[in-house]
Structure formats: structure tokens, C-alpha cells
Enzyme design. Sequence first.
Site, PDB file in Angstrom:
ATOM      1  CB  ILE A  35      13.901  -1.873  35.390  1.00 15.62           C
ATOM      2  CG1 ILE A  35      12.854  -0.568  35.950  1.00 15.62           C
ATOM      3  CG2 ILE A  35      13.976  -2.711  36.546  1.00 15.62           C
ATOM      4  CD1 ILE A  35      11.400  -0.999  36.025  1.00 15.62           C
ATOM      5  CG  LEU A  36      16.453  -6.039  32.933  1.00 19.01           C
ATOM      6  CD1 LEU A  36      15.280  -5.548  33.494  1.00 19.01           C
ATOM      7  CD2 LEU A  36      16.517  -7.121  31.831  1.00 19.01           C
ATOM      8  CB  SER A  45      -0.347   8.998   7.792  1.00 16.30           C
ATOM      9  OG  SER A  45       0.284   8.381   8.933  1.00 16.30           O
ATOM     10  CD  GLU A  66      -0.597  -4.133   9.394  1.00 15.65           C
ATOM     11  OE1 GLU A  66      -1.788  -4.333   9.800  1.00 15.65           O
ATOM     12  OE2 GLU A  66       0.150  -5.133   9.152  1.00 15.65           O
ATOM     13  CG  LEU A  98      -1.790   1.189   1.566  1.00  9.59           C
ATOM     14  CD1 LEU A  98      -2.541   1.303   0.129  1.00  9.59           C
ATOM     15  CD2 LEU A  98      -2.571   1.035   2.586  1.00  9.59           C
ATOM     16  CD1 TRP A 142       9.595   1.991   4.624  1.00 11.82           C
ATOM     17  CD2 TRP A 142       7.748   3.125   4.468  1.00 11.82           C
ATOM     18  NE1 TRP A 142      10.041   3.455   4.693  1.00 11.82           N
ATOM     19  CE2 TRP A 142       8.930   3.993   4.701  1.00 11.82           C
ATOM     20  CE3 TRP A 142       6.854   3.764   4.280  1.00 11.82           C
ATOM     21  CZ2 TRP A 142       8.664   5.672   4.565  1.00 11.82           C
ATOM     22  CZ3 TRP A 142       6.169   5.225   4.414  1.00 11.82           C
ATOM     23  CH2 TRP A 142       7.465   5.957   4.336  1.00 11.82           C
TER      24      TRP A 142
END
Lengths: 346, 346, 389, 389
Positions: free
Chosen positions: C347-348, C143, C373, C136, C167
Site C-alpha cells: 500500500i505504501l 522443527s 520457537e 536447542l 541459530w
Amino acid sequence: MHNLQLTEDQEMVVDTVRKLVADTVAPNAQELDEHRTFVRPWFDELAELGVYGLSLAEDNGGAGMGFVPYVAALESIGEHSGSLARLWIGQMQVVLAMEQAGADLDELAAGAKLGVFLGAEHGFTISEGKLTGAAELVPGALEADVLVVAAHDGQDLALVQVDAAACEREPVHALGLNSAACGRVRCDGVPGAALPNAAAAIARAELVGLLGVAAASVGGATGSIQAAKKHAGERIAFGKPLLVQDAVQRKLVESGRAASAAQQLTWHAARLSDLGEAAAAVAIEARIAAVDAMVLASDEAIQIHGGFGYTVEYHVERHYRDAAVFDVLDGGSGKLRDRLAAAQFS
Amino acid sequence: MHNLQLTEDQEMVVDTVRKLVADTVAPNAQELDEHRTFVRPWFDELAELGVYGLSLAEDNGGAGMGFVPYVAALESIGEHSGSLARLWIGQMQVVLAMEQAGADLDELAAGAKLGVFLGAEHGFTISEGKLTGAAELVPGALEADVLVVAAHDGQDLALVQVDAAACEREPVHALGLNSAACGRVRCDGVPGAALPNAAAAIARAELVGLLGVAAASVGGATGSIQAAKKHAGERIAFGKPLLVQDAVQRKLVESGRAASAAQQLTWHAARLSDLGEAAAAVAIEARIAAVDAMVLASDEAIQIHGGFGYTVEYHVERHYRDAAVFDVLDGGSGKLRDRLAAAQFS
Amino acid sequence: MSDTTTSAAAQVSDFRLTPELVEFQQMIRDYCRDHLGAADVVDREPRFPREAVRAAAEKGLLCTTVAKEYGGTDLGNLASCVMLEEINSVCASTGVTISVHNSLVNSLLGKWCTDEQKRRWFPKLVTGEWLGAYCLSEAFSGSDAAALRCEAKRDGDHYVLNGAKLWITTGSEAELFVVFVRTGEDRVKGISAIVAEASLPGVSVGKKERKLGLKGSSTTEIVFEDARVPADCLLGAEGEGFKIALDTLDGGRLGIASQALGIARASVDLIRGHLGQQKDHKGRPNASQPDQWQMADLAADLDAYRLLTWRAAVMRDRGERCGTESAMAKSCTARLANRAARAAVSILGQGGASGATAAERLLRDARITEIYEGATDIQRLVIARGLLA
Amino acid sequence: MSDTTTSAAAQVSDFRLTPELVEFQQMIRDYCRDHLGAADVVDREPRFPREAVRAAAEKGLLCTTVAKEYGGTDLGNLASCVMLEEINSVCASTGVTISVHNSLVNSLLGKWCTDEQKRRWFPKLVTGEWLGAYCLSEAFSGSDAAALRCEAKRDGDHYVLNGAKLWITTGSEAELFVVFVRTGEDRVKGISAIVAEASLPGVSVGKKERKLGLKGSSTTEIVFEDARVPADCLLGAEGEGFKIALDTLDGGRLGIASQALGIARASVDLIRGHLGQQKDHKGRPNASQPDQWQMADLAADLDAYRLLTWRAAVMRDRGERCGTESAMAKSCTARLANRAARAAVSILGQGGASGATAAERLLRDARITEIYEGATDIQRLVIARGLLA
């Protein structure tokens, strides 16, 4: 207040205001707010300190101190009373707009009369010397002696002075700023005096309004944080003061970070303006950041207070309501963001 | 860069760096990053400009200019290369720690050797002159000549200098800073020289690290915003440039506000430090705000780019990755928040 | 995904999947354990996860949206969501390949093909002998999809295609392209949908994108240079293309929403594992409260947005319009996936950003879910338009 | 809410309420339209919404969690959630009164009373002749409920109560208090639950709180001074009080979650109405995109968190443990309510903050949902504990 680098004279003004706040405002703000009592006596005490002429040129009878001490002093008022802060802001808007317009402002600068500025966002119009329009939520409106209005005259903006008594005014049951005599104002062809130099005067009133709300909101955030810290230090839960919990500390840290960033933006805008540089964009950034910081800090402060925070006795719910009102004044933070966009992209 | 009020000499340094960035760094940063190429040549060019001695005392062969021009220059590097910015930061940490310790630093200040500082968060220990510990993600590690390490010696923190070649080093497949020779470092009883004045030296290295990442991140946010603004001005959707959509403008405004607030905090911290005042807390606030601003700005910039933003050619995905790495360095933003809490509440 | 109206019996009863779906979910988990071990390698090299896709085909996972009479399992949208969450929690490159094949290509063909067309293409698509791609986007229409320019001119019993698509997921690996082309001037009514086989002369793979994430998935330009496509490859009537494209995306979004759920879940699992290791000297958990809170908020949103996604899926399975609901699902899950992956890296800490764990890959893979999408911004406008209508 | 296991038939099938529940919802909407017109007055004066509560009683809304044999309608938790969302979308002061009566008091009594006790109290509670209140919090025990001190000493066939309860919803209006008291020293096992009727000597209403919002709802201290409560008013056994309290709150949270949903929905409706009025000179909608996006995000979360709440409600209706699920529902919905109400005030601008619309009341009312029946922070720890277990 590190590194704001006030002169000795400026520091003295700020200290005097701070003392008034500590002695008179802080102990009574909550009760007067709850009863929606207008704080004219405090306004008058500020008048006696001469603060309404603080940023006025010395030639015009002012102290010529620019905006830096203004924001510093307002911050300390905002810590305890958004209502009083907003009254000062309105007065300063009127005084400095009048100065720019070259109009007579002695009574206003002295605080003998209470002035309120209505910005262009209200959409007032003036035609053949008659002012028409309405504003839904105007702090000080019910008690104002003078209204200074940014009105559309068909082409540009005009600066219009009207006798407040000639307008219809009625109380509103506003969310906050309960001690500021908030009201609805309606002018239906009220005679008004158009003042010269409108564009510059309106821009100056807007700037002093933005800086003022920014500073007052930084203060409101600080006041909320202090109240929450005090409560959390005293309140015991699960055998320990709330304040030792890392989650409670984190809330305070994050609130403090937001207030600190907003404070820097506010000072920056004030300094820029005092240096004669364009400051409007930074002032808008400061105002948005500061109101957001006050909303965040008061919201977290309520949460830290738990059930107590929902009652009217702990100040923090008042800061929360006042913050929400600050958010919608001067066109509201959405429109202010649009103005930032317009300045950059159009 | 309004109102940072650099001296003429300082302004000159910053301008020279800016020119290097525009001529050399900006056009090549993306390609080198994609191929994970170490940018030693750029590091050497910065050395030729003498920037590693920028904040060093004149008595020690430096320019004695403090931190204000440092953050200003790093901001412009960060706009185009987080990797190069991080290398400079590491070098400055080492140089200023060594100065504080009274150690020999000529080769490092000249950039003849590449130095890397390992903070206390890595938990290295030193015992009887042997350094032990491991660090998972260290920018510059693979190419470093000298490591300066904040190591626990059983009681306090010690400052330890080791020959980097004596340590095990291996590449990591890090999320970002691909041109900075990031690596894992492991020392298993490597001989190290303990330097005097450790506490002050480590504090200084930490401060210069915080300020540096803050400035580089403000730059990364600005670079992201500029890239997005350019793209949005050129890209047509629904018959108009993307940039006329108020939602796109709003994303850029919000990113800009975040960057602006972080910038003010960064400048404030640099000025405080140059005035000899305590600046660590504000520097932490600045660093957290700046990294958050870079994450936000690069994230929104990717979104504004749409499909293009997800490919490696438009710089913004690189800023997004670099921002995420900045976030976890120096103990990570969570631990930095804990430090702010500890400073206030314990 | 498909528009097959599955049996009238509820698929989700009091918020629980039917036993059949629970069993299906377990089968998918076994597949993931057995065949997606190379997720990190697929990302690093990078390479297309061919073995994983082949194994998926063997398990019948490439035909969940195809009717049984054409060899499919016809499990429908909800089952596809369940499947895609599992697969994407391990390998998003494999996940998007399967999602596009099922929820864009097969689903579209099942709804818009003639019986003859179905018999022509489905035998190869359901077995995975062929993979499908959905073409598409173009360089100047992302968009704003209706701005597409790729042109198809009728010439006898062929259409001659010229232009390029950008894409395209699975672009270099697909044997069948559903291509949206301009057959007329009207912005919307001038668009048609046509199937072009990759082997046709004049159809070629153009630029291959190097991307932030989903590196194992192929994303390419597809170039048409005087490519002669038989006229009986047209789907529906001329001018129906845009309607077909948008309708298909309503279902496709559920596939991406499920991908986002999978990425979010993997991120929460990493955080949980990391915090679970943090103990005090007595062995009691002592992860910091702020980290625990962040995990709690993410876990709650994960549950909430899964329900939102499943709601849209069952609506589509019932043949109801679900434009607003699928937009809600996609925009919420995609934002969550990014939030969760960023939290995992943060956090890691060094282990999160260094490649020592999957966190940094999750962060890179998550980012596309807000873009393709239908970007988040478009989803929000769809929702707002529904509310203001 | 109640723990009645309602019929085995699903109440929510493929995310849709049964026709019976849809009909019930419509009945509630009619009630709201007919009886909640004074919401603003109730807030401003403020005054207790007595008429609204009486009308609710007449419609059978004060006994949705009571078994039919005791005069209730036994509709269960999900129906109560549906009802409370509707009522709270109009008047949160009425909403919380009904929520506490049903989901804390009646539900608790239904589960823990002896048959005799039920026959003693339910006749008055189901008709609304009596209102109930739940007395757990004290000045020094809010989130840390087990720290409570209010004491009950056995004396013959009575317990003698001394102490004070704080922040008791419906405190000055209730005729029956479920009181959690200390009967032993053990922090948790020393707590018991007992019913004290308001008319007993030694039971009095203490300080009345002036609050940010929910101004029509009565929130008071309840003081016990040598109040002699018959021993047969004890619920369960001595020492079971804390278990009873927490179990009840799992259900109560669903009531508050539904209150939050109602407030959030009303806020979104205000935003929708406001943005819907903004038109360009051709009459086309032209609200700003950022405002539309904010509305879209709120609307999506509203749907998602409603599903989360209903999921927990049906679990509780099935008699399953739903501690984590109800904590998720409450923390998500409460945060949403506050976010939505703040957005409403901000987007409506001066009209939002001036009292010209309900926005400012919604903002004030919303704030309590993050605090009572378990603060957000506590909910997050409950969720995290579940994840790390």
C-alpha cells in the site's frame, strides 16, 4: 473468446450451442433448478446438435474436433447451467472411454441413452463379472441408462459397463446441480461387462471430466460476474449505481482475474491434449483454478447483490451452490491436489 | 516449456540466455545481491547476445521476434536474478518506446548505453523542454545513461528523453533488486527532448514492462520452488526427508499452480501482442498473478527451508524481497487493479 | 515466560487490563520513545542494540519473569506480553533479545533451577549484566528438536560438551547458555538441560548468520569443544531436558506472539498514516475502498489475536497448561504480522519498498516469527492434535 | 441487544465466563439437545421452527434483554451471545428468529419506549406470545438504509403508513413490527421509529422470499396500505428513527456475530469428526496434514473471534459505545462462518455436498451472515472510518 483460434467448423458448433443456451437454457435454468427438475429435454437438444460425438474420431462416427471446441462450448453452457454442463461432461466421459475401449457407443454418442461415468475414487470393485460399491453423489445417476465404472479388479483398474437400471439408485438432497438428477448409486453384485483397454479409457474419461468441469466452472464464474455487473449497474445506493464504487469494481476485477487465469489453463490443457501431449497435470490445475474462480466469483456476486443475492431469483446463489458441488466431484479438490503432488514427488 | 511453440531461431536465443544464466548468473547472484553489487557485466553479456534488439523490427536492426521469446528468456533469468531481469526489462522499454517514436536507438539496442524508462505513475511534467519530477525507487537509475520518461505536458502524455547524468540521483536502501543499482531520481528542470508518437510509444513501453515483470516473476516463483524442492529432498526431519510430508508437497503444489496459471496468462498476453491484438489487459492480469505467485512461492520456500530460509545463503529470501519490489513497481499492483477496473467499468 | 502463579485477582477483567498493567504499558511506551530511536540504524549497520538493552535492564525489563526474592519484578506472562508488543512495535531486534532473555532463559531457570542455582545466576541476569541464550536447535534438528546430537558426557563432577548449536539468538552477546544436550541414547529421554557459561574454555561462538531481518539481533552458532561444565549446572534431572525445552517454548511462543503483534501493529499504523494523508480537493479522506478494507481486516485481526495471546498468557500465569492456546496465539499472530507487513509495503508502494519508511524492515523482521520457537506448521499440528485427541 | 448496564462485577474474568454464565450455557445446551432436533426438517420442508421458539420462550430465552421489572431475565448482551452461539450451532433458522426478537426488537423497545409502552408490549413479547420483527430495509434501501421511503403521515392521533418493507425476518410470523418510516424530508432526520401491530388493518405480509438458506426462518415483505397506527406507538421523538435504527444494529450485530460463531463451530466440529475417523491400519490418526492445518486455522480463528465478539458484548453491557468493536466482531465472524462451512463441505467431500451431513446446510445458512444487519463491506468501512478519524 479471443485467441482460442477455433477453426470455422469448430466455431460453428460453439455458436450453435451458444444459441441454444441463450434461447432455451438461460431463461429457464433458475426455475427448473429451484424445482429440482431434470433437464432431459435440453440434453436431447444437445444430442440433436451432435455434440456428444464432438471429440470422437471421425472413423467412429464423430466430428473428430478434439477438446478445444468442447471446452469452448461447455464454457457457454456453464455460464447458465451447471447441471446441463455436468450432464454433457458425464456423457462425454462415457463416450470417449467407450471409444478408447473399442466398445459400441452409437446410442451414447447420439444421446439416445444417457451415460454416467463413475471414477476410481468411488472405490467400486469387480469380481467374477459382478460390480460392487456405492457412490454418494452422482450427477445424472437417477436418470442414467448406462453406467461406466472404473472398478478395482484386485490388481488393476477395470472399465466396467453396467445397465443402470440394475443398480439401486435414490435421490440425494444435494447442495447444487439440482437439474442434473443427482443420486446415490449402490451396486451389490450387479453384472457388468468388463471392457478392454481399461487404463487408457479411464485416463481419457478422467481427462475429459477434468477439462469439462474446468470449462463449465470458468463459465459459471463468468455468468456470476455478468449477473453481478448487471445488478451493480442498475442498483442505486448512496445516490449512485453500486458499480461506481471502487470496492465493487475491485471485487469484479479480482473475480475476472481468477476466471481469466483458469480459462488460460483450461485452454492450454485442451490444446496440449489435441496436440497429443500429456495434459492431465495441467487439466487438474485448470480444474482446481476454475472451481476456485467460480466459488470466488459467485460468492462476490452474492455479496454485490446484497439481500437480493440470498434469494433464489438472481442466479448467483445457484452458481455458488453448483461451484461447491463441482468442488467435491471427481474425488474433490483436495485429492486432486494430492494427485498433482504424487505426479511430482513420487 | 511445453507448448510455447517457439520457432527454431527463437528457441536458440532462449537457449543461449539460459546457458548464460546457468553458467554465470546462478552461481553468483546471491553474493552480488548481498553486497549490493551492480551487475553491469551481465548486462553487457546479454548485450553481446543481442537480446535488447530481440523484439525490435528487422528494419530497425532488430531480430523482429516479437514478445514470445522475450518472455521465455526473461523467465529463465528471473529464476536466478530479479535484478538482471529488471535491467533487461528497462532496456527493452526504452528501446521499443524509441522505436515507436522513430528515435535513434542503436546504442541502446546494442546495450552500449543503459536506458531506464520512467512511467506516467511518477507524475513527471515537462514544460518548455524542461523535465521536472521525482521518482522514489527506480531500478537501474544510478547507472543509467539515458532516461526515457512519460511526462505530462499539460495536456497529454509526452515521451521525453533526457541525459541521465543531468539528473540528481541517489542510492536507496531498497528491499530488493540489490544488484540493479536502484536509486531515487530527481529532475528539477532538466532539459529533455520530446519524442514524437508519445501515446503509442508509452503504451508499448508499458506493455513490455508488464510482460517483462510477469515473466521474470514466473521465473522467480519457479526458482523458489526449485530451491525449496531441492532443500526438502535433502533435509531430514523426523527420520524422513521433508519432501515426503504431504503438507510440504502441498505447499509446493500450490506454489506451482499459481506459477503455472501466471505463466499461461503471460504467454497468452505475449502471443496476443505478437498477433497484433490488444494485450494490455491480459498483460496486467499476468503481471499481478505472476508477482503474487512469486510472493507465494518464495514465502512458502522460506517456510520449507525453516531457519535456513531466513539466512541469506539459500536464495529464497532474495526472491521474497525481489517479489515485494516487483509488486510496487510500475504504479504497484493496487493501481494496476484500478486500471483493469477503469478499462471495464468506465 | 514464567510459571509463577500471580495473584488470584484477574489481570484482564471484561477484556480490559488492570490499571496497574495499563500504567506499566505506559512506562514501556516511554521507554520505547526514549531508547529505541535507533531501530533503523541497528538494522542497517547492522549492530546489536546494546544501549537499548542496557536501558531496558535499568528499567527492570529483563526480569519480569523472575520471582521477587531473586530480584525480579515477577510481573508474569501477561505483563511480558504487554511489554514485548510495545517494544517490538518499534524495534524487533531489541524485542527478540529481551524476549529470549525473559521468556526462554529466566523463565526456564525460575522453574527448573534449585535455589542454589537461582542464587548463582539470577543476580547477573536480572540486572542485565549477563544476557541469556537458549540453545536447542542444531544443523540437523530444527522443527524435529528431539533429533539433537550435541553431547554431554559425564566425567567426574563435570559434563564434557561436544557439538554445535545453530541459530542461537543473542549467541555472540550472551554470557549464559541454557544448552540442551544428549546424555543418553533414547530419542527423548536422552536429552538433558544444562547451563554453560560463555566464558568456559571450549565454548565459542561459531558462524554468525547473515539474515533477511532482525539484523540487529545476534544469531550465531555456538560451538562446544570438550567444554567442561560443572555437573551442578545441570537443570532438573538427567533426561528431563526435552520436557523442559518444550514446556519453556509454550511460554516463549507468547513472547514471539507479542513480537508479531508489535510488528503487525506498526504495519497497520503505517497504513493508517498513509491512507489518512489521502484527501480529495475538499480535504475529505478519499483513500481507495479496497485499501481501507484491507486495513480494517488487519486491524480487526490485530485485536482478535491480541486477545488470543493474552488468554494464553493468563492461563500460563495461572499455572494451567496452555499448549494449544499458545500455539493458536503464535500461529495466528505470526501469519498476521507477515500479512500486515506485506500489505504495508504494497500500500505504501515505492515508499514502502525503498527504505524511506519502516515498512520494508517490518516485512523482513516479520518473516522470522513464522519460523522460530516452533514454525507455523508445527503450531498447526499441535492445535490439530489437541482437537483430534 | 439490551443496553442494560449489568452488575459492575466482571462477566469475563481472565477470559473465562463467570460460573453463572457457564451454568446458563449448559442450560442452553440442554435446550438445544431437547428442542432443536428438527433442524434438518425445518430446512428441507421448509417450515418455521414454531415448537423450538415456543420451547425457548418457556425457558425464558425470549427475554434476555428485557429488564426484570418488565418480566425479563435481563441477562444482557454477553449472555445473549453465549446463548445464540449455542442455538445457531444447531439450527440457524431458530437462531435468527430469537436473535431478532431479543437483540433488535426487545432491546430497542427497552431502550426507547416509555414506561407505558413497555407495559403495553413486553408482557406479550417476553412470553413469546408475540414475536417481534424489525422493519428497516426496503427494495431501494439496503446498505443505504437512510434512503428509505415508507411514509407515515400524521392524521389526528394516528400515523397513516404507506409503503413496503423488504427482507423482514420473522415477517409472516411476527405480531409486532418496529417500523422505520419517513415522517419528514430530511434524509436522516426525517426518519422515525414506530410500532405497528400485525393485526392492524392495512398491514399485510407481501412476497415471501425463497432463499439460499435460513429456510426455516420467515423472510417476507411487509406491506402498509393506509395503515392507521396510533400516534402513541411512536418510539422516541419524530426524527429519532435513524439514530435508533443504527444504535440497535450495533447490538444486533453481536447477535449475528454469535450466529456466525455457532455456524463456524458446527462446521469445525464436522471437520473434526470427519478427520478423527481417518486412521491408518494401526488405528493411528492419519488425516492429511493440509486438512489438519485448515482445521487448526479455523479453530484458532473461532476462539479469537469469539473473544472479539464477547469484548464488544461486555462493552455494550457497560453502556459504552462499541460501534467499531461490534463491526469487527461481525465482519470477522461472518467471514469465518463462510470459510468454515465451505471447508466442511470440501473436506467432507461427497458427504458434505450430498445432504448426508449438515455441512451443506451450514454453507447455505452461513452465507447470510455476511449480508444482513450490515454487510461485511459496510462493517469494514465503519472500522476504517474509526481508524482514520
